[in-house]
Design a protein around this motif. Structure first.
Motif, mmCIF file in Angstrom:
data_model
loop_
_atom_site.group_PDB
_atom_site.id
_atom_site.type_symbol
_atom_site.label_atom_id
_atom_site.label_comp_id
_atom_site.label_asym_id
_atom_site.label_seq_id
_atom_site.Cartn_x
_atom_site.Cartn_y
_atom_site.Cartn_z
ATOM 1 N N ARG A 1 3.267 7.366 -8.175
ATOM 2 C CA ARG A 1 2.956 6.313 -7.170
ATOM 3 C C ARG A 1 4.353 5.452 -7.169
ATOM 4 N N LEU A 2 4.691 4.793 -5.961
ATOM 5 C CA LEU A 2 5.960 4.138 -5.917
ATOM 6 C C LEU A 2 5.688 2.616 -6.029
ATOM 7 N N ILE B 1 1.887 -3.254 -4.151
ATOM 8 C CA ILE B 1 1.037 -2.325 -4.867
ATOM 9 C C ILE B 1 -0.075 -3.014 -5.166
ATOM 10 N N ASN B 2 -0.247 -4.323 -5.204
ATOM 11 C CA ASN B 2 -1.493 -5.175 -5.429
ATOM 12 C C ASN B 2 -2.328 -5.310 -4.119
ATOM 13 N N GLU C 1 1.160 -0.190 2.834
ATOM 14 C CA GLU C 1 1.864 1.116 3.324
ATOM 15 C C GLU C 1 2.355 1.974 1.997
ATOM 16 N N ILE C 2 2.953 1.049 0.886
ATOM 17 C CA ILE C 2 3.202 1.741 -0.233
ATOM 18 C C ILE C 2 1.797 2.306 -0.874
ATOM 19 N N ASN C 3 0.763 1.805 -0.792
ATOM 20 C CA ASN C 3 -0.462 2.423 -1.475
ATOM 21 C C ASN C 3 -0.870 3.524 -0.578
ATOM 22 N N ALA D 1 -1.857 9.392 -0.855
ATOM 23 C CA ALA D 1 -1.667 10.664 -0.438
ATOM 24 C C ALA D 1 -0.779 11.731 -1.161
ATOM 25 N N ALA D 2 -0.379 11.115 -2.339
ATOM 26 C CA ALA D 2 0.604 11.902 -3.319
ATOM 27 C C ALA D 2 0.147 13.194 -3.656
ATOM 28 N N GLY D 3 0.718 14.110 -3.404
ATOM 29 C CA GLY D 3 0.647 15.374 -3.487
ATOM 30 C C GLY D 3 -0.342 16.068 -2.642
#
Ligand code: ADP
Ligand code: MG
Length: 352
Positions: A170-171, A72-73, A78-80, A85-87
């Motif tokens: 956020r994952l 996430i840093n 890919e996680i970010n 793109a959440a929602g």
């Protein structure tokens, strides 16, 4: 005269040839343990007699690739991309993400959301990955709690996409990714016929093979009250990962209160029970990583229930064992820890 000149020339050529073949092919040289920063921690790998430069490079490259995909840093991970793109829309991702996220969701279901890979908004709010941390207000916590819900993660395996239902979700795979990375390091080492190796990804340990024929590896469990001092428990392990989650791994203090990095998704605060640490021993480091965080959150009784239920799924080969250490210096173990010749090295602790 002529012959001797040719002799010198030949000797010199042979020297050059040897020199360049060594220089061109350093990969055959056996290297000692190698250390690199990856996955936000110090990664130390020792492949012993099979540790060629080529193989170390291959393994560290795999660790860096996992970090690039799951951190996430790293803004472009890919996680970010999923988080951003959440929602809005599903995002196509690599098989690594599909696999690790599916596993994270398995643990989320098994723990009824005590372990939750959508913990990201809370991790961000508490600023857990920085030195200082941040103590949020109740309002701030209440505002992000509805965004922490693993049931709002949608994986489409056919199209290899992931979609987070609500904007702001956020994952965070911080509780499982290092375990996956350790398993991958072992997989590659085994593929290259390495017989024994010690892989230490910031305390997420894999003791692969055995130390010598008929001699297991010996590993120590840290004193959770004083993690820099000598280990308090010694264990004999072969082909097992050892992963510990504890209050001391990452924390900040404010007004005399310690706030650590494992959060309770129900309350939004660092988990508070009588545990200082839980250690999992398992042949899957990913399972050990997820289970150490999960059992730490659930506490001893529910933690043991979880372990029994997960062990039924993992099967005998991968069966996980647990060591709980409490704030009263009591040590509780599951029965199967018996297989590891546990030795207490510090008499101020009591094995119950
Ligand atoms: P470490 O990172 O010290 O190895 P853990 O494996 O126990 O420790 O993972 C802790 C990390 O997992 C936190 O830093 C955070 O990113 C994430 N996390 C915190 N709380 C939870 C939770 N309830 N469920 C899943 N992940 C969590
Ligand atoms: Mg973990």
């Amino acid at each position: 005269m002529k012959t001797s000149k040719t002799g010198i020339f030949l000797t010199f050529s042979l020297f050059l040839l040897l020199f360049f073949s060594c220089a061109k092919n350093p990969s055959k040289e056996i290297l000692k343990a190698q250390t690199e920063l990856a996955l936000g921690t110090v990664c130390n790998i020792n492949l012993f007699e099979y540790g060629t430069e080529e193989l170390y490079d291959l393994i560290f490259k795999r660790l860096h690739d996992i970090e690039l995909s799951m951190s996430i840093n790293i803004e472009s991970s890919e996680i970010n991309r999923i988080n951003n793109a959440a929602g809005k829309n599903p995002v196509q991702v690599s098989p690594d993400i599909i696999f690790v996220l599916s596993q994270a969701l398995y643990y989320a279901e098994k723990t009824e959301g005590a372990f939750d890979p959508t913990i990201g908004p809370l991790v961000k709010l508490w600023n857990i990955n920085s030195e200082s941390g941040y103590l949020p207000t109740q309002e701030e916590i209440d505002a992000v709690l509805p965004l922490v819900d693993y049931r709002l993660v949608h994986i489409d395996e056919k199209n290899s996409t992931v979609f987070l239902e609500k904007e702001g979700m956020r994952l965070d795979l911080g509780a499982i990714a290092k375990g996956y990375a350790a398993d991958e390091a072992v997989r590659i080492a085994a593929q290259y016929k390495v017989k024994r190796a010690l892989i230490d990804l910031g305390g997420n340990i894999y003791a692969y093979g055995s130390k010598e024929k008929d001699t297991p590896w010996r590993i120590g469990i840290k004193d959770p009250f004083s993690p820099l001092s000598t280990p308090i428990i010694r264990l004999d392990v072969e082909n097992k990962s050892s992963v510990t989650s504890g209050v001391y791994e990452r924390f900040f203090e404010q007004d005399g209160v310690r706030y650590h990095h494992i959060l309770d998704p129900k309350t939004g605060y660092p988990v508070q029970n009588n545990l200082m640490s839980t250690t999992i021993l398992c042949s899957s480091s990913m399972a050990a990583d997820a289970l150490s965080t999960s059992t730490f959150i659930l506490g001893r009784e529910s933690g043991i229930e979880l372990l029994e239920s997960v062990n039924a799924d993992l099967g005998n080969e991968q069966e996980a064992a647990t060591i709980f250490i409490t704030d009263e210096k009591d040590i509780f173990t599951t029965k199967n820890v018996g297989a590891y010749n546990m030795l207490l090295l510090d008499e101020s602790f009591t094995v119950r």
